[in-house]
Motif scaffolding. Sequence first.
Motif, PDB file in Angstrom:
ATOM      1  N   HIS A 604      56.029  75.425  65.572  1.00  0.00           N
ATOM      2  CA  HIS A 604      55.054  74.771  64.688  1.00  0.00           C
ATOM      3  C   HIS A 604      53.658  75.328  64.915  1.00  0.00           C
ATOM      4  CE1 HIS A 604      53.314  71.694  62.111  1.00  0.00           C
ATOM      5  NE2 HIS A 604      52.312  71.689  62.989  1.00  0.00           N
ATOM      6  N   GLN A 605      53.251  75.421  66.160  1.00  0.00           N
ATOM      7  CA  GLN A 605      51.877  75.832  66.434  1.00  0.00           C
ATOM      8  C   GLN A 605      51.652  77.312  66.160  1.00  0.00           C
ATOM      9  OE1 GLN A 605      50.773  74.264  70.322  1.00  0.00           O
ATOM     10  NE2 GLN A 605      50.502  72.215  69.448  1.00  0.00           N
ATOM     11  N   SER A 606      52.714  78.105  66.091  1.00  0.00           N
ATOM     12  CA  SER A 606      52.586  79.506  65.694  1.00  0.00           C
ATOM     13  C   SER A 606      52.458  79.657  64.187  1.00  0.00           C
ATOM     14  CB  SER A 606      53.799  80.305  66.173  1.00  0.00           C
ATOM     15  OG  SER A 606      54.967  79.930  65.435  1.00  0.00           O
ATOM     16  N   GLY A 607      52.779  78.585  63.443  1.00  0.00           N
ATOM     17  CA  GLY A 607      52.736  78.641  61.990  1.00  0.00           C
ATOM     18  C   GLY A 607      54.012  79.140  61.357  1.00  0.00           C
ATOM     19  N   LEU A 608      55.038  79.443  62.162  1.00  0.00           N
ATOM     20  CA  LEU A 608      56.291  79.954  61.607  1.00  0.00           C
ATOM     21  C   LEU A 608      57.121  78.861  60.945  1.00  0.00           C
ATOM     22  CD1 LEU A 608      57.361  82.413  64.460  1.00  0.00           C
ATOM     23  CD2 LEU A 608      56.458  82.988  62.189  1.00  0.00           C
ATOM     24  N   ARG A 609      57.000  77.628  61.419  1.00  0.00           N
ATOM     25  CA  ARG A 609      57.758  76.517  60.848  1.00  0.00           C
ATOM     26  C   ARG A 609      56.864  75.291  60.769  1.00  0.00           C
ATOM     27  NH1 ARG A 609      63.357  77.554  61.651  1.00  0.00           N
ATOM     28  NH2 ARG A 609      63.811  75.593  60.607  1.00  0.00           N
ATOM     29  N   ASP A 610      57.231  74.373  59.892  1.00  0.00           N
ATOM     30  CA  ASP A 610      56.506  73.099  59.802  1.00  0.00           C
ATOM     31  C   ASP A 610      57.379  72.014  60.409  1.00  0.00           C
ATOM     32  OD1 ASP A 610      55.120  70.816  59.261  1.00  0.00           O
ATOM     33  OD2 ASP A 610      55.034  71.086  57.093  1.00  0.00           O
ATOM     34  N   TYR A 611      57.100  71.674  61.642  1.00  0.00           N
ATOM     35  CA  TYR A 611      57.805  70.600  62.330  1.00  0.00           C
ATOM     36  C   TYR A 611      56.882  69.400  62.541  1.00  0.00           C
ATOM     37  CZ  TYR A 611      61.869  73.515  63.454  1.00  0.00           C
ATOM     38  OH  TYR A 611      63.007  74.278  63.373  1.00  0.00           O
ATOM     39  N   SER A 612      55.927  69.220  61.641  1.00  0.00           N
ATOM     40  CA  SER A 612      54.928  68.174  61.837  1.00  0.00           C
ATOM     41  C   SER A 612      55.556  66.786  61.876  1.00  0.00           C
ATOM     42  CB  SER A 612      53.860  68.244  60.744  1.00  0.00           C
ATOM     43  OG  SER A 612      54.436  68.192  59.451  1.00  0.00           O
ATOM     44  N   THR A 613      56.527  66.508  61.002  1.00  0.00           N
ATOM     45  CA  THR A 613      57.152  65.184  60.988  1.00  0.00           C
ATOM     46  C   THR A 613      57.912  64.941  62.286  1.00  0.00           C
ATOM     47  OG1 THR A 613      57.342  65.180  58.583  1.00  0.00           O
ATOM     48  CG2 THR A 613      58.804  63.701  59.795  1.00  0.00           C
ATOM     49  N   ALA A 614      58.652  65.942  62.731  1.00  0.00           N
ATOM     50  CA  ALA A 614      59.406  65.808  63.980  1.00  0.00           C
ATOM     51  C   ALA A 614      58.464  65.589  65.159  1.00  0.00           C
ATOM     52  CB  ALA A 614      60.266  67.050  64.204  1.00  0.00           C
ATOM     53  N   LEU A 615      57.380  66.346  65.203  1.00  0.00           N
ATOM     54  CA  LEU A 615      56.442  66.202  66.313  1.00  0.00           C
ATOM     55  C   LEU A 615      55.739  64.846  66.281  1.00  0.00           C
ATOM     56  CD1 LEU A 615      54.909  69.800  66.335  1.00  0.00           C
ATOM     57  CD2 LEU A 615      56.541  68.829  67.969  1.00  0.00           C
ATOM     58  N   TRP A 616      55.464  64.337  65.080  1.00  0.00           N
ATOM     59  CA  TRP A 616      54.843  63.009  64.992  1.00  0.00           C
ATOM     60  C   TRP A 616      55.773  61.936  65.558  1.00  0.00           C
ATOM     61  CZ3 TRP A 616      50.224  60.930  64.317  1.00  0.00           C
ATOM     62  CH2 TRP A 616      50.135  59.569  64.004  1.00  0.00           C
ATOM     63  N   THR A 617      57.068  62.006  65.247  1.00  0.00           N
ATOM     64  CA  THR A 617      58.006  61.006  65.782  1.00  0.00           C
ATOM     65  C   THR A 617      58.039  61.075  67.304  1.00  0.00           C
ATOM     66  OG1 THR A 617      59.918  62.490  65.572  1.00  0.00           O
ATOM     67  CG2 THR A 617      59.464  61.036  63.724  1.00  0.00           C
ATOM     68  N   LEU A 618      57.972  62.286  67.860  1.00  0.00           N
ATOM     69  CA  LEU A 618      57.950  62.431  69.314  1.00  0.00           C
ATOM     70  C   LEU A 618      56.646  61.902  69.906  1.00  0.00           C
ATOM     71  CD1 LEU A 618      59.518  65.983  69.514  1.00  0.00           C
ATOM     72  CD2 LEU A 618      60.503  63.925  70.560  1.00  0.00           C
ATOM     73  N   LEU A 619      55.539  62.184  69.227  1.00  0.00           N
ATOM     74  CA  LEU A 619      54.240  61.716  69.697  1.00  0.00           C
ATOM     75  C   LEU A 619      54.190  60.197  69.722  1.00  0.00           C
ATOM     76  CD1 LEU A 619      51.478  63.030  70.480  1.00  0.00           C
ATOM     77  CD2 LEU A 619      50.753  62.633  68.127  1.00  0.00           C
ATOM     78  N   MET A 620      54.701  59.554  68.675  1.00  0.00           N
ATOM     79  CA  MET A 620      54.685  58.100  68.628  1.00  0.00           C
ATOM     80  C   MET A 620      55.681  57.488  69.602  1.00  0.00           C
ATOM     81  SD  MET A 620      52.226  57.543  66.683  1.00  0.00           S
ATOM     82  CE  MET A 620      52.355  55.772  66.770  1.00  0.00           C
ATOM     83  N   PHE A 621      56.787  58.163  69.856  1.00  0.00           N
ATOM     84  CA  PHE A 621      57.740  57.656  70.848  1.00  0.00           C
ATOM     85  C   PHE A 621      57.129  57.730  72.246  1.00  0.00           C
ATOM     86  CE2 PHE A 621      61.563  57.807  73.549  1.00  0.00           C
ATOM     87  CZ  PHE A 621      62.225  56.685  73.071  1.00  0.00           C
ATOM     88  N   GLU A 622      56.449  58.809  72.528  1.00  0.00           N
ATOM     89  CA  GLU A 622      55.783  58.948  73.825  1.00  0.00           C
ATOM     90  C   GLU A 622      54.699  57.900  73.988  1.00  0.00           C
ATOM     91  OE1 GLU A 622      52.758  60.730  76.694  1.00  0.00           O
ATOM     92  OE2 GLU A 622      52.517  60.141  74.578  1.00  0.00           O
ATOM     93  N   SER A 623      53.961  57.627  72.915  1.00  0.00           N
ATOM     94  CA  SER A 623      52.910  56.608  72.967  1.00  0.00           C
ATOM     95  C   SER A 623      53.515  55.223  73.179  1.00  0.00           C
ATOM     96  CB  SER A 623      52.095  56.644  71.673  1.00  0.00           C
ATOM     97  OG  SER A 623      50.985  55.787  71.750  1.00  0.00           O
ATOM     98  N   PHE A 624      54.654  54.947  72.533  1.00  0.00           N
ATOM     99  CA  PHE A 624      55.351  53.679  72.752  1.00  0.00           C
ATOM    100  C   PHE A 624      55.742  53.516  74.216  1.00  0.00           C
ATOM    101  CE2 PHE A 624      59.719  52.222  73.527  1.00  0.00           C
ATOM    102  CZ  PHE A 624      59.526  50.852  73.413  1.00  0.00           C
ATOM    103  N   LEU A 625      56.298  54.562  74.810  1.00  0.00           N
ATOM    104  CA  LEU A 625      56.743  54.472  76.201  1.00  0.00           C
ATOM    105  C   LEU A 625      55.566  54.205  77.132  1.00  0.00           C
ATOM    106  CD1 LEU A 625      59.335  57.394  76.318  1.00  0.00           C
ATOM    107  CD2 LEU A 625      59.833  54.943  76.332  1.00  0.00           C
ATOM    108  N   ARG A 626      54.443  54.882  76.902  1.00  0.00           N
ATOM    109  CA  ARG A 626      53.273  54.628  77.744  1.00  0.00           C
ATOM    110  C   ARG A 626      52.752  53.212  77.546  1.00  0.00           C
ATOM    111  NH1 ARG A 626      49.225  56.935  76.154  1.00  0.00           N
ATOM    112  NH2 ARG A 626      49.896  58.355  74.490  1.00  0.00           N
ATOM    113  N   ASN A 627      52.749  52.722  76.314  1.00  0.00           N
ATOM    114  CA  ASN A 627      52.292  51.358  76.047  1.00  0.00           C
ATOM    115  C   ASN A 627      53.210  50.343  76.706  1.00  0.00           C
ATOM    116  OD1 ASN A 627      50.481  49.521  74.370  1.00  0.00           O
ATOM    117  ND2 ASN A 627      52.504  48.868  73.677  1.00  0.00           N
TER     118      ASN A 627
END
Length: 631
Positions: A604-627
Amino acid sequence: MCGIVGIFDYNGRAEVDQTLLAQMNQAQFHRGPDEGGLHTESGVGLGHRRLSIIDLSSGHQPLFNEDGSVVVVFNGEIYNFVDLIPELQALGHTFRTRCDTEVIVHAWEEWGEACVERFRGMFAFALWDRNQETLFLARDRMGVKPLYYGFAHDGMLIFGSELKALTAYPACGREIDPCAIEEYFAYGYVAEPRTIYKEAYKLPPGHTLTVKRGQPLPQTHEYWDVPFQPVAAISEQEAQEELLRLLRESIKIRLVSEVPLGAFLSGGVDSSAVVAIMADLSNEPVNTCSISFGDPAFNESEYAAQVATRYKTNHRVEQVDTDDFDLIDKLAAIYDEPYADSSAIPTYRVCELARKNVTVALSGDGGDENFAGYRRYRWHMNEERMRGLLPTSLRRPLFGMLGRVYPKADWAPKIFRAKATLEGMARDSVEGYFHSISLWSDTMRDRLFSPSFKRELQGYRAVEVMQRHDAHSPTDEPLARVQYLDIKTYLVGDILTKVDRASMAHALEVREPLLDHKLVEWASCIQPSLKLNGREGKYIFKKTMEPYLPDNILYRKKMGFAVPLASWFRGPLKDRVRNAVLGPVLAQTGYFNAGYLNELVDLHQSGLRDYSTALWTLLMFESFLRNQQVN
């Protein structure tokens, strides 16, 4: 709008800890900052936080019947309470208030569990009947208002409007359910009746739960479902006349309030229609609000302004920075369990703006589900026609092979991005629709989860949620079938959850006139061509609103309420995403394949693919675990 909590000893009469009950109630203070109330008796405790809307002086809760034997705590609005009061008075019941809450206790005395069938509105309530030693929990037909319950380790039944009220109870189990994680990464939310925790549940929409002390715990009971029963075809003119009548009636009964009232105005079809009818019904200018984005790709404010000017509303608009990602951790605290709809960010902001001027706001939620407004309905119907051309025995292997070899081409023009369609064609109707709406495909989830976590799943797949609902679907008509699935899953699990938590975080009541159950029943039964007509979704809804709204509101391309995730994750959130997705919080769970996480971030960060939705789900799951660790 309010928050409710409760503790019930369903086996005996153990004393309820009032301090603990108050702590559970306080966890939902934001839902009702005006006042709080508690009631305890042998083996029972009920709590309530109040946001005063109707009968400001006497609508205090918990509220009792005449002799104090029936008590209720209630979240929501019963819009037909004015009609029910004289009916119940004629049957001998005495009212001390003029609020909708008191209708519940007398309706229970008169009609028992069937009382919910008489209510028109949005509600979640808990009622204790001392004479029958019965606790009765109920949730409205569409699931506008939430209700969670669970069985604590100390033998108590606990419940509340939000999951945080349950987790405030020390004996509430907090073991994460692996099946809930599978659902989350497929849908972006945990589907009813499951929650992220094994021992906590959501009471499904249109369901009740009756618990009698000393008796085995019963199953939930469904008292209503969307009918989707075909009726005699009607003309477009007849449909427009009836729809307009239902819209006006639904909006009119939602204008009753003793506090300032307004509406969200995004500039889309649904909110614009609600505002247009409100203006027609109101003697005073309607209060409207919207937010704008600096990025024109996400900005609908000019269309909202056009409607506001036409109807001379008191319109307020504020620009939201498209880099409004400071809310990420706050959202985890608001939603209590993993939730991955990124439009929760602008929804939170528009609720924040609305609350500066009003206490009640009408929204346009439900129009797409009722009248087939999502583009995916059109795509699904095209796929259904293609499925009908080949028998399953040929279609599965042929399209399965083509889907495997066809490259995933996020970068290419849409006409060349056929991989998902080919994969969907290899499946049956429900599996194909599930594939089309999944945030992570089956293949991606298979690569995401570690071998040990897959063993914990014991073969469970998130598509089973849709298969379960499909098995009880009242219709086999292809369009109605997927509308039904969306009403049972996406509408309640995503849309209504998003609006309830975002609004109640600001003590704002939101009313959804397009989800009035009488309107929903009617819309479900009209012929499919009045909903999806060729390429035009919401056909009859738009035709009905043509005298009220210009064509550039009704017939322009749908924009949605999105945020620019892809650019965030390659720019200002680049380091945060990498640190969260590849950091210790997710790694320590043992749920995930570390190599695949690295691949997602790098591509995603190289611009070769758009995994923004997948990364958002991971980001929110990680935030849930910390909360969760903090709390």
